[in-house]
Scaffold this active site. Structure first.
Site, PDB file in Angstrom:
ATOM      1  N   VAL A   1     -29.385 107.909 -17.332  1.00  0.00           N
ATOM      2  CA  VAL A   1     -30.937 108.333 -17.136  1.00  0.00           C
ATOM      3  C   VAL A   1     -32.018 107.635 -18.011  1.00  0.00           C
ATOM      4  O   VAL A   1     -32.755 107.056 -17.560  1.00  0.00           O
ATOM      5  CB  VAL A   1     -31.182 109.822 -17.051  1.00  0.00           C
ATOM      6  CG1 VAL A   1     -32.680 110.162 -16.926  1.00  0.00           C
ATOM      7  CG2 VAL A   1     -30.198 110.656 -16.063  1.00  0.00           C
TER       8      VAL A   1
ATOM      9  N   GLU B   1     -35.064 113.490 -12.386  1.00  0.00           N
ATOM     10  CA  GLU B   1     -34.676 112.116 -11.949  1.00  0.00           C
ATOM     11  C   GLU B   1     -33.743 112.149 -10.514  1.00  0.00           C
ATOM     12  O   GLU B   1     -32.995 113.452 -10.433  1.00  0.00           O
ATOM     13  CB  GLU B   1     -33.832 111.424 -12.939  1.00  0.00           C
ATOM     14  CG  GLU B   1     -32.872 112.177 -13.453  1.00  0.00           C
ATOM     15  CD  GLU B   1     -31.473 112.210 -13.075  1.00  0.00           C
ATOM     16  OE1 GLU B   1     -30.521 113.056 -13.349  1.00  0.00           O
ATOM     17  OE2 GLU B   1     -31.337 111.605 -11.900  1.00  0.00           O
TER      18      GLU B   1
ATOM     19  N   ASN C   1     -29.773 118.911  -5.566  1.00  0.00           N
ATOM     20  CA  ASN C   1     -28.361 118.491  -6.090  1.00  0.00           C
ATOM     21  C   ASN C   1     -27.501 119.468  -5.507  1.00  0.00           C
ATOM     22  O   ASN C   1     -26.397 119.175  -4.794  1.00  0.00           O
ATOM     23  CB  ASN C   1     -28.120 118.488  -7.536  1.00  0.00           C
ATOM     24  CG  ASN C   1     -28.539 117.087  -8.084  1.00  0.00           C
ATOM     25  OD1 ASN C   1     -28.918 115.964  -7.240  1.00  0.00           O
ATOM     26  ND2 ASN C   1     -28.447 116.863  -9.180  1.00  0.00           N
TER      27      ASN C   1
ATOM     28  N   PHE D   1     -24.581 112.163   3.630  1.00  0.00           N
ATOM     29  CA  PHE D   1     -24.051 113.203   2.976  1.00  0.00           C
ATOM     30  C   PHE D   1     -23.160 113.919   3.682  1.00  0.00           C
ATOM     31  O   PHE D   1     -22.848 115.159   3.392  1.00  0.00           O
ATOM     32  CB  PHE D   1     -25.208 113.965   1.931  1.00  0.00           C
ATOM     33  CG  PHE D   1     -25.337 113.234   0.549  1.00  0.00           C
ATOM     34  CD1 PHE D   1     -26.008 112.036   0.676  1.00  0.00           C
ATOM     35  CD2 PHE D   1     -24.705 113.660  -0.562  1.00  0.00           C
ATOM     36  CE1 PHE D   1     -26.057 111.506  -0.625  1.00  0.00           C
ATOM     37  CE2 PHE D   1     -24.811 112.886  -1.840  1.00  0.00           C
ATOM     38  CZ  PHE D   1     -25.725 111.619  -1.617  1.00  0.00           C
TER      39      PHE D   1
ATOM     40  N   GLY E   1     -17.725 114.303  -7.293  1.00  0.00           N
ATOM     41  CA  GLY E   1     -17.336 114.316  -8.604  1.00  0.00           C
ATOM     42  C   GLY E   1     -18.638 113.807  -9.430  1.00  0.00           C
ATOM     43  O   GLY E   1     -19.729 114.129  -8.862  1.00  0.00           O
TER      44      GLY E   1
ATOM     45  N   CYS F   1     -23.302 115.412 -12.100  1.00  0.00           N
ATOM     46  CA  CYS F   1     -24.537 116.032 -11.944  1.00  0.00           C
ATOM     47  C   CYS F   1     -24.047 117.073 -11.001  1.00  0.00           C
ATOM     48  O   CYS F   1     -24.441 118.423 -11.211  1.00  0.00           O
ATOM     49  CB  CYS F   1     -25.545 115.192 -11.241  1.00  0.00           C
ATOM     50  SG  CYS F   1     -26.248 114.033 -12.104  1.00  0.00           S
TER      51      CYS F   1
HETATM   52  C1  UDX Z   1     -26.333 112.780  -7.571  1.00  0.00           C
HETATM   53  C2  UDX Z   1     -27.397 112.547  -6.486  1.00  0.00           C
HETATM   54  O1  UDX Z   1     -27.427 112.060  -5.329  1.00  0.00           O
HETATM   55  C3  UDX Z   1     -28.569 112.200  -7.344  1.00  0.00           C
HETATM   56  O2  UDX Z   1     -29.736 112.509  -6.487  1.00  0.00           O
HETATM   57  C4  UDX Z   1     -28.961 113.094  -8.623  1.00  0.00           C
HETATM   58  O3  UDX Z   1     -30.015 112.392  -9.301  1.00  0.00           O
HETATM   59  C5  UDX Z   1     -27.457 112.901  -9.588  1.00  0.00           C
HETATM   60  O4  UDX Z   1     -26.522 113.399  -8.782  1.00  0.00           O
HETATM   61  P1  UDX Z   1     -24.557 110.704  -8.031  1.00  0.00           P
HETATM   62  O5  UDX Z   1     -23.528 111.871  -8.794  1.00  0.00           O
HETATM   63  O6  UDX Z   1     -24.501 109.605  -9.067  1.00  0.00           O
HETATM   64  O7  UDX Z   1     -26.239 111.194  -7.495  1.00  0.00           O
HETATM   65  O8  UDX Z   1     -23.908 110.225  -6.705  1.00  0.00           O
HETATM   66  P2  UDX Z   1     -23.878 110.632  -5.180  1.00  0.00           P
HETATM   67  O9  UDX Z   1     -24.003 109.058  -4.531  1.00  0.00           O
HETATM   68  O10 UDX Z   1     -24.696 111.589  -5.143  1.00  0.00           O
HETATM   69  O11 UDX Z   1     -22.346 110.884  -5.083  1.00  0.00           O
HETATM   70  C6  UDX Z   1     -22.017 112.101  -5.582  1.00  0.00           C
HETATM   71  C7  UDX Z   1     -20.491 112.613  -5.167  1.00  0.00           C
HETATM   72  O12 UDX Z   1     -20.472 112.998  -3.932  1.00  0.00           O
HETATM   73  C8  UDX Z   1     -19.654 111.351  -5.394  1.00  0.00           C
HETATM   74  O13 UDX Z   1     -18.560 111.802  -5.999  1.00  0.00           O
HETATM   75  C9  UDX Z   1     -19.457 111.041  -3.851  1.00  0.00           C
HETATM   76  O14 UDX Z   1     -18.314 110.224  -3.705  1.00  0.00           O
HETATM   77  C10 UDX Z   1     -19.434 112.220  -3.161  1.00  0.00           C
HETATM   78  N1  UDX Z   1     -19.923 112.109  -1.756  1.00  0.00           N
HETATM   79  C11 UDX Z   1     -21.158 111.767  -1.437  1.00  0.00           C
HETATM   80  C12 UDX Z   1     -19.201 112.615  -0.785  1.00  0.00           C
HETATM   81  O15 UDX Z   1     -18.143 113.046  -0.873  1.00  0.00           O
HETATM   82  N2  UDX Z   1     -19.574 112.579   0.424  1.00  0.00           N
HETATM   83  C13 UDX Z   1     -20.899 111.961   0.879  1.00  0.00           C
HETATM   84  O16 UDX Z   1     -21.131 112.107   2.035  1.00  0.00           O
HETATM   85  C14 UDX Z   1     -21.741 111.378  -0.228  1.00  0.00           C
END
Ligand code: UDX
Length: 452
Positions: free
Chosen positions: A11, A154, A229, A270, A278, A281
């Protein structure tokens, strides 16, 4: 404006690079001499697409130092972006945040300074940060009106952090002092109005016009971060729970996800079913939300359920393999992907780590590969007794099953006929619904997912 950033993690460094690129004078502070040395040499300590390029483009406006005294006194805005790793029971460990807040209070300049809390903190702790700064400032004879604390959560995703920072869906500012919102509005003006020249390697997306600004109170801004989140995590666990029923009734979860996602009230993003989330966050923020709610006697049962479903998805990988192989002891399983998602080398709460541990506990031999995260895995998980494969063929050779854990682009167009020919039993467990069932079946493999 002069800006100080405390913490050069995902960040802090991303925020500093973007603000420097916009033309602000940014000083990034970190107590880790190795990190500061690497950054001064232009080396980035983690994998984030285009961050190195942006740091080069912004270099004239950037300084890196270990010394708070070099950064705080001249800054109008100080971002605290230090780590708040999960502590006992899920509540975040706030030691680094406390040290940073006190360090700021002791070095405030002669002008009004806005202190922005970018670290994910329990709701309501903006006031706690303010109290720490005030105590430290008063110890130095500074008046309590020389600063104000703001929350500016963020929403950046690892792997697209710069895109999410330069072209955000919204900017959220939480402040209880009117001067604060004015200072931050000035700081973010180029992003709000989208008047900056886009970097050649990060063109402005078509959809972006002006960026909405939510200017609210501290607690609301902090709760927006957690609520956002937790909802994203909940959405993923929801489609994974529906996926379990889809398997029983013979439905195609990808079609179900598409069918509900085209409802504008739901949205298609999503809803990618699979092994689940994982990263640093979702797990931490949902745990902190449940922990904070419990202090007020609230149960947060929906968020707890989302966490339970997500935890179970990793266990279901092993159950699926047991269903196919009947016994795991002595078997060899190959894992494709270690990072918690593609386009990052971050292993925090990565599903692959839990899957590897569950398999090792059952006496299986585990081979692992990742296009980017292998060095970080060696550094952070040297004690895990797995075979580090140099390429995908080595993962497949003599294995009883291959499991796709992280849907890296490098894995999406493999020669599955060739891989099947070197596997002991050609089974592919695709935990991300990344492949076409017909294509894999025609290549001679048994294709399974966590939803059928
Ligand atoms: C997340 C939030 O999206 C972001 O807004 C916040 O600031 C930080 O946490 P991040 O953890 O970096 O971001 O990645 P993200 O793309 O959100 O994916 C998070 C996890 O969810 C990953 O392990 C991804 O594989 C999983 N995921 C995502 C799914 O299993 N299915 C989905 O449809 C989307």
């Amino acid at each position: 404006m002069n800006v100080a950033i405390l913490g050069t993690g995902y960040v802090g460094l991303t925020t500093g690079a973007c603000l420097a690129y916009l033309g602000h004078q940014v000083t990034c502070v970190d107590p880790d001499a190795n990190k500061i040395g690497a950054l001064q040499r232009g080396e980035v300590p983690f994998h984030e697409p285009h961050l190195e390029d942006l740091l080069v483009a912004a270099r004239p406006n950037l300084k890196f130092t270990m010394d708070y005294s070099e950064a705080i006194p001249d800054s109008q805005v100080v971002f605290i972006a230090v780590g708040t790793p999960p502590g006992v029971g899920g509540a975040p460990d706030l030691r680094y945040l406390q040290a940073a807040a006190e360090g700021v209070g002791e070095r405030l300049g002669p002008h009004f300074t806005v202190i922005v809390n970018k670290s994910t903190v329990p709701i309501g702790s903006g006031n706690w940060v303010g109290a720490l700064v005030r105590d430290a400032a008063e110890r130095r004879g500074r008046g309590k009106d020389c600063f104000a604390v703001a929350s500016n959560p963020e929403f950046l995703r690892e792997g697209s952090a710069l895109l999410d920072s330069l072209y955000p869906d919204r900017v959220v500012i939480g402040a209880d002092d009117p001067r604060t919102a004015e200072v931050l509005y000035t700081l973010y003006r180029p992003i709000l109005d989208q008047t900056f020249q886009p970097p050649a390697f990060l063109p402005r997306p078509d959809r972006v016009g002006g960026v909405p600004l939510i200017s609210t109170d501290l607690a609301s801004a902090e709760l927006i971060k957690y609520a956002a989140n937790a909802f994203l995590a909940l959405k993923i666990s929801y489609i994974n729970e529906i996926g379990q029923l889809a398997e029983k009734v013979g439905a195609d979860i990808s079609q179900v996800a598409r069918g509900i996602g085209l409802d504008a009230r739901i949205g298609t993003r999503f809803l990618q079913a699979g092994i689940g989330w994982g990263g640093s966050c979702f797990g931490k923020d949902t745990a902190a939300l449940v922990s904070t709610a419990s202090e007020y006697g609230l149960d947060m049962s929906i968020v707890k359920a989302a966490r339970d479903v997500n935890r179970r998805q990793r266990e279901r990988v092993v159950e699926k393999l047991l269903g196919e192989l009947k016994i795991l002891k002595g078997r060899t399983i190959g894992l494709l992907g270690l990072a918690f998602k593609p386009h990052t080398d971050d292993l925090r709460e990565a599903p692959a780590l839990d899957v590897a541990r569950h398999l090792l506990e059952r006496g299986a031999r585990v081979k692992v590969h990742d296009p980017v995260a292998m060095n970080r895995f060696k550094k952070e998980h040297a004690g895990m007794d797995v075979v580090m494969a140099s390429d995908v063929h080595e993962v497949a050779r003599d294995t009883d099953a291959v499991v796709l854990i992280t849907e890296w682009p490098q894995y999406l167009d493999l020669d599955w006929e060739s891989l099947a020919s070197v596997m002991r039993t050609p089974i592919l467990l695709d935990t991300r619904h990344a492949f076409d069932r017909g294509r894999i079946t025609r290549a001679g493999l048994r294709y399974i997912t966590l939803a059928g």
